[in-house]
Design a protein around this motif. Structure first.
Motif, PDB file in Angstrom:
ATOM      1  N   ARG A 195       0.875  -1.176   0.000  1.00  0.00           N
ATOM      2  CA  ARG A 195       0.000   0.000   0.000  1.00  0.00           C
ATOM      3  C   ARG A 195       0.911   1.224   0.000  1.00  0.00           C
ATOM      4  NH1 ARG A 195       0.984  -1.161   5.295  1.00  0.00           N
ATOM      5  NH2 ARG A 195       1.054   0.580   6.777  1.00  0.00           N
ATOM      6  N   TRP A 196       0.335   2.388  -0.230  1.00  0.00           N
ATOM      7  CA  TRP A 196       1.122   3.618  -0.140  1.00  0.00           C
ATOM      8  C   TRP A 196       1.388   3.940   1.319  1.00  0.00           C
ATOM      9  CZ3 TRP A 196       3.741   5.748  -3.926  1.00  0.00           C
ATOM     10  CH2 TRP A 196       3.381   5.432  -5.246  1.00  0.00           C
ATOM     11  N   PHE A 197       2.626   4.300   1.591  1.00  0.00           N
ATOM     12  CA  PHE A 197       3.076   4.580   2.956  1.00  0.00           C
ATOM     13  C   PHE A 197       3.740   5.945   2.941  1.00  0.00           C
ATOM     14  CE2 PHE A 197       5.949   4.335   6.586  1.00  0.00           C
ATOM     15  CZ  PHE A 197       5.158   3.713   7.547  1.00  0.00           C
ATOM     16  N   PHE A 198       3.446   6.769   3.955  1.00  0.00           N
ATOM     17  CA  PHE A 198       3.892   8.160   3.959  1.00  0.00           C
ATOM     18  C   PHE A 198       4.724   8.451   5.202  1.00  0.00           C
ATOM     19  CE2 PHE A 198      -0.260   7.702   2.023  1.00  0.00           C
ATOM     20  CZ  PHE A 198      -0.088   8.297   0.780  1.00  0.00           C
ATOM     21  N   TYR A 199       5.815   9.187   5.021  1.00  0.00           N
ATOM     22  CA  TYR A 199       6.591   9.639   6.169  1.00  0.00           C
ATOM     23  C   TYR A 199       7.410  10.857   5.785  1.00  0.00           C
ATOM     24  CZ  TYR A 199      10.434   6.876   4.075  1.00  0.00           C
ATOM     25  OH  TYR A 199      11.375   6.348   3.224  1.00  0.00           O
ATOM     26  N   ALA A 200       7.896  11.554   6.807  1.00  0.00           N
ATOM     27  CA  ALA A 200       8.717  12.749   6.617  1.00  0.00           C
ATOM     28  C   ALA A 200       9.992  12.594   7.426  1.00  0.00           C
ATOM     29  CB  ALA A 200       7.965  14.003   7.059  1.00  0.00           C
ATOM     30  N   ILE A 201      11.050  13.221   6.967  1.00  0.00           N
ATOM     31  CA  ILE A 201      12.283  13.267   7.745  1.00  0.00           C
ATOM     32  C   ILE A 201      12.777  14.707   7.780  1.00  0.00           C
ATOM     33  CG2 ILE A 201      12.998  10.889   7.328  1.00  0.00           C
ATOM     34  CD1 ILE A 201      14.825  11.854   5.150  1.00  0.00           C
ATOM     35  N   ASP A 202      13.356  15.090   8.920  1.00  0.00           N
ATOM     36  CA  ASP A 202      13.876  16.442   9.071  1.00  0.00           C
ATOM     37  C   ASP A 202      15.100  16.660   8.202  1.00  0.00           C
ATOM     38  OD1 ASP A 202      12.025  17.436  10.823  1.00  0.00           O
ATOM     39  OD2 ASP A 202      13.106  16.800  12.596  1.00  0.00           O
ATOM     40  N   ASN A 203      15.956  15.664   8.198  1.00  0.00           N
ATOM     41  CA  ASN A 203      17.222  15.808   7.489  1.00  0.00           C
ATOM     42  C   ASN A 203      17.699  14.422   7.112  1.00  0.00           C
ATOM     43  OD1 ASN A 203      20.232  15.912   7.225  1.00  0.00           O
ATOM     44  ND2 ASN A 203      19.862  18.089   7.561  1.00  0.00           N
ATOM     45  N   ILE A 204      18.136  14.250   5.862  1.00  0.00           N
ATOM     46  CA  ILE A 204      18.523  12.922   5.391  1.00  0.00           C
ATOM     47  C   ILE A 204      19.677  12.357   6.197  1.00  0.00           C
ATOM     48  CG2 ILE A 204      20.130  13.746   3.637  1.00  0.00           C
ATOM     49  CD1 ILE A 204      17.662  10.813   3.253  1.00  0.00           C
ATOM     50  N   ALA A 205      20.562  13.209   6.726  1.00  0.00           N
ATOM     51  CA  ALA A 205      21.708  12.716   7.491  1.00  0.00           C
ATOM     52  C   ALA A 205      21.285  12.257   8.883  1.00  0.00           C
ATOM     53  CB  ALA A 205      22.783  13.792   7.592  1.00  0.00           C
ATOM     54  N   HIS A 206      20.341  12.963   9.493  1.00  0.00           N
ATOM     55  CA  HIS A 206      19.934  12.629  10.858  1.00  0.00           C
ATOM     56  C   HIS A 206      18.915  11.495  10.882  1.00  0.00           C
ATOM     57  CE1 HIS A 206      21.087  17.002  12.054  1.00  0.00           C
ATOM     58  NE2 HIS A 206      22.131  16.206  11.928  1.00  0.00           N
ATOM     59  N   TYR A 207      18.186  11.342   9.831  1.00  0.00           N
ATOM     60  CA  TYR A 207      17.242  10.242   9.681  1.00  0.00           C
ATOM     61  C   TYR A 207      16.232  10.147  10.814  1.00  0.00           C
ATOM     62  CZ  TYR A 207      17.667   7.336   5.589  1.00  0.00           C
ATOM     63  OH  TYR A 207      17.543   6.842   4.325  1.00  0.00           O
ATOM     64  N   THR A 208      15.630  11.259  11.186  1.00  0.00           N
ATOM     65  CA  THR A 208      14.528  11.251  12.133  1.00  0.00           C
ATOM     66  C   THR A 208      13.242  11.032  11.356  1.00  0.00           C
ATOM     67  OG1 THR A 208      15.698  12.771  13.589  1.00  0.00           O
ATOM     68  CG2 THR A 208      13.321  12.560  13.916  1.00  0.00           C
ATOM     69  N   THR A 209      12.638   9.869  11.517  1.00  0.00           N
ATOM     70  CA  THR A 209      11.475   9.491  10.711  1.00  0.00           C
ATOM     71  C   THR A 209      10.188   9.826  11.449  1.00  0.00           C
ATOM     72  OG1 THR A 209      12.757   7.647   9.812  1.00  0.00           O
ATOM     73  CG2 THR A 209      10.388   7.620   9.439  1.00  0.00           C
ATOM     74  N   GLN A 210       9.266  10.497  10.756  1.00  0.00           N
ATOM     75  CA  GLN A 210       7.953  10.814  11.313  1.00  0.00           C
ATOM     76  C   GLN A 210       6.894  10.238  10.376  1.00  0.00           C
ATOM     77  OE1 GLN A 210       9.047  15.185  11.475  1.00  0.00           O
ATOM     78  NE2 GLN A 210       7.863  15.060  13.371  1.00  0.00           N
ATOM     79  N   TYR A 211       6.094   9.313  10.883  1.00  0.00           N
ATOM     80  CA  TYR A 211       5.072   8.680  10.062  1.00  0.00           C
ATOM     81  C   TYR A 211       3.871   9.616   9.900  1.00  0.00           C
ATOM     82  CZ  TYR A 211       7.812   4.552  11.199  1.00  0.00           C
ATOM     83  OH  TYR A 211       8.834   3.656  11.376  1.00  0.00           O
ATOM     84  N   ILE A 212       3.264   9.542   8.735  1.00  0.00           N
ATOM     85  CA  ILE A 212       2.072  10.341   8.442  1.00  0.00           C
ATOM     86  C   ILE A 212       0.917   9.380   8.216  1.00  0.00           C
ATOM     87  CG2 ILE A 212       1.041  12.079   6.945  1.00  0.00           C
ATOM     88  CD1 ILE A 212       3.907  12.900   6.150  1.00  0.00           C
ATOM     89  N   LYS A 213       0.029   9.316   9.176  1.00  0.00           N
ATOM     90  CA  LYS A 213      -1.129   8.435   9.066  1.00  0.00           C
ATOM     91  C   LYS A 213      -2.279   9.202   8.434  1.00  0.00           C
ATOM     92  CE  LYS A 213       0.232   5.716  13.106  1.00  0.00           C
ATOM     93  NZ  LYS A 213      -0.148   5.246  14.468  1.00  0.00           N
ATOM     94  N   ALA A 214      -2.818   8.620   7.373  1.00  0.00           N
ATOM     95  CA  ALA A 214      -3.901   9.298   6.659  1.00  0.00           C
ATOM     96  C   ALA A 214      -4.947   8.268   6.251  1.00  0.00           C
ATOM     97  CB  ALA A 214      -3.358  10.012   5.420  1.00  0.00           C
ATOM     98  N   ASP A 215      -6.161   8.442   6.752  1.00  0.00           N
ATOM     99  CA  ASP A 215      -7.247   7.531   6.364  1.00  0.00           C
ATOM    100  C   ASP A 215      -7.577   7.683   4.886  1.00  0.00           C
ATOM    101  OD1 ASP A 215      -7.457   6.584   8.960  1.00  0.00           O
ATOM    102  OD2 ASP A 215      -8.900   8.139   9.532  1.00  0.00           O
ATOM    103  N   ALA A 216      -7.472   8.910   4.398  1.00  0.00           N
ATOM    104  CA  ALA A 216      -7.743   9.181   2.974  1.00  0.00           C
ATOM    105  C   ALA A 216      -6.564   9.944   2.406  1.00  0.00           C
ATOM    106  CB  ALA A 216      -9.025   9.997   2.820  1.00  0.00           C
ATOM    107  N   PHE A 217      -6.048   9.452   1.291  1.00  0.00           N
ATOM    108  CA  PHE A 217      -4.924  10.147   0.659  1.00  0.00           C
ATOM    109  C   PHE A 217      -5.177  10.383  -0.823  1.00  0.00           C
ATOM    110  CE2 PHE A 217      -3.899   5.655   1.368  1.00  0.00           C
ATOM    111  CZ  PHE A 217      -3.831   5.184   0.077  1.00  0.00           C
ATOM    112  N   ASN A 218      -6.460  10.357  -1.199  1.00  0.00           N
ATOM    113  CA  ASN A 218      -6.840  10.737  -2.557  1.00  0.00           C
ATOM    114  C   ASN A 218      -7.471  12.115  -2.492  1.00  0.00           C
ATOM    115  OD1 ASN A 218      -6.099   8.142  -3.174  1.00  0.00           O
ATOM    116  ND2 ASN A 218      -7.792   7.788  -4.576  1.00  0.00           N
TER     117      ASN A 218
END
Length: 392
Positions: A195-218
């Protein structure tokens, strides 16, 4: 650099000098967080690392007398100013030596064993238990590296046979058992999403991962997220972040040497970025195919990767792959027998041949410093086999 890196450097200093220095002290030195010269034992350890008996010997070897003799007072001041930055230089050189040099030969590498099991099926995050045996291998140091990222290394030891690590991101990972600087065993660790999975990171070097939960992404007939959804997930949109939309199937049957990929995409800025970009990424079992498209004025920031072929905008003219990323744009990538051709809005803009055996396609993704909107995605084998097709 992570705390683990500083601990490794401290260990190297101790092995050479016999003087114990904490990783925290090494970190303070590297970051210049001291108001006076460190303790003499610490300075001596650094000097020992470079084959000097004491810190005074090290300093004396660096003095270059000018045409005029300086007073002892002035010379002392010169030491305090000039050599206050020496620990930083030493630590940088020490880390370069540790991570990029070969510290000795490896023997009996074939006698090592290496395996893993996932604690859950394919949940994210996912803890993985690695089992290993390096008792008969001769080398100076050993590590388990969970993926391509060298920062994701765990030091391991003989007479110990289990270590647990955590994967914060889905995908097809190549875990490595490393002796000195050589990978003596590898494991394919697949964590698909289906399935499609969403996340954000502050900085590629630090790799702090924040998941984005979305019931609807259309949103309005396209794959995408809204700023409101970021806020609901406590994502600070005002910070410089990279937003990832990824899809990893559980079954992979299209070879990365022969496929056709089509998409229609644009991005919405969530903060004032001087160089907004969209990255089109195709993940392979062995490596990546990645293309960063940005505005024409930011062509310096563009890049494109196929196998071992990496072209950067800093030393190549990649203006043909630049466009207004805020507008709907059609992108097509065709690979036939390791010859890659890229088209943007039906115009061929790039081609290259690569030699790397990338094996099968393992996933696809969109990465941006804004929020992508994807109108459609199609991924086929050249034999017509469909890996993914969605018009959202």
């Amino acid at each position: 650099m992570t705390q683990r890196d500083f601990d490794h450097i401290a260990e190297q200093l101790q092995q050479k000098s016999g003087i114990l220095i904490s990783g925290t002290t090494v970190k303070r030195l590297a970051q210049g967080e001291f108001a006076r010269l460190p303790q003499i034992a610490t300075l001596n350890a650094i000097a020992n690392y470079y084959d000097y008996k004491t810190w005074q010997d090290f300093k004396a070897s660096k003095i270059e007398d000018g045409p005029e003799k300086k007073s002892a007072e002035k010379r002392g001041k010169r030491f305090s100013i000039k050599y206050l930055s020496i620990p930083l230089v030493i630590i940088i050189l020490g880390s370069f030596y540790f991570f990029h040099s070969t510290k000795g030969s490896v023997s009996n590498g074939e006698k090592a064993s290496f395996s893993f099991r996932k604690n859950t099926a394919n949940d994210i995050p996912n803890s993985v238990v690695f089992n290993y045996n390096i008792d008969e291998v001769q080398a100076d140091s050993f590590f388990i590296q969970q993926s391509w990222d060298e920062n994701r290394r765990i030091k391991i030891y003989k007479n110990s046979y289990t270590v647990t690590d955590i994967y914060y991101e889905p995908g097809y990972h190549i875990a490595k058992l490393i002796a000195n600087d050589s990978a003596i065993k590898t494991l394919d660790v697949s964590i698909p999403t289906d399935r499609w999975f969403f996340y954000a990171i502050d900085n590629i070097a630090h790799y702090t991962t924040q998941y984005i939960k979305a019931d609807a992404f259309n949103n309005n007939g396209s794959l995408g997220l809204s700023i409101q959804q970021l806020q609901e997930n406590n994502i600070e949109a005002g910070k410089d972040k990279r937003y990832h939309y990824v899809y990893f199937p559980g079954h992979m049957d299209i070879h990365a040497d022969n496929f056709q990929y089509k998409t229609r995409v644009r991005m919405q800025q969530v903060r004032n970025s001087l160089c907004p970009y969209i990255e089109i990424e195709l993940y392979c079992q062995r490596g990546f195919m990645n293309m960063r498209c940005t505005t024409k004025g930011c062509a310096h920031e563009a890049f494109i990767i196929f196998g071992e072929q990496l072209k950067k905008g800093s030393d190549n003219d990649l203006s043909p792959i630049t466009f207004d990323v805020s507008q709907w744009t059609d992108i097509e990538i065709t690979v036939k027998n390791k010859v890659a051709v890229v088209k943007i809005n039906d115009k061929e803009v790039f081609s290259t041949r690569y030699a790397t055996d990338t094996k099968y396609l393992s996933g696809l993704g969109f990465i941006s410093n804004g929020l992508c909107e994807v109108d459609r995605v199609e991924l086929y084998g050249l034999d017509g086999k469909v890996m993914y097709k969605n018009e959202f």
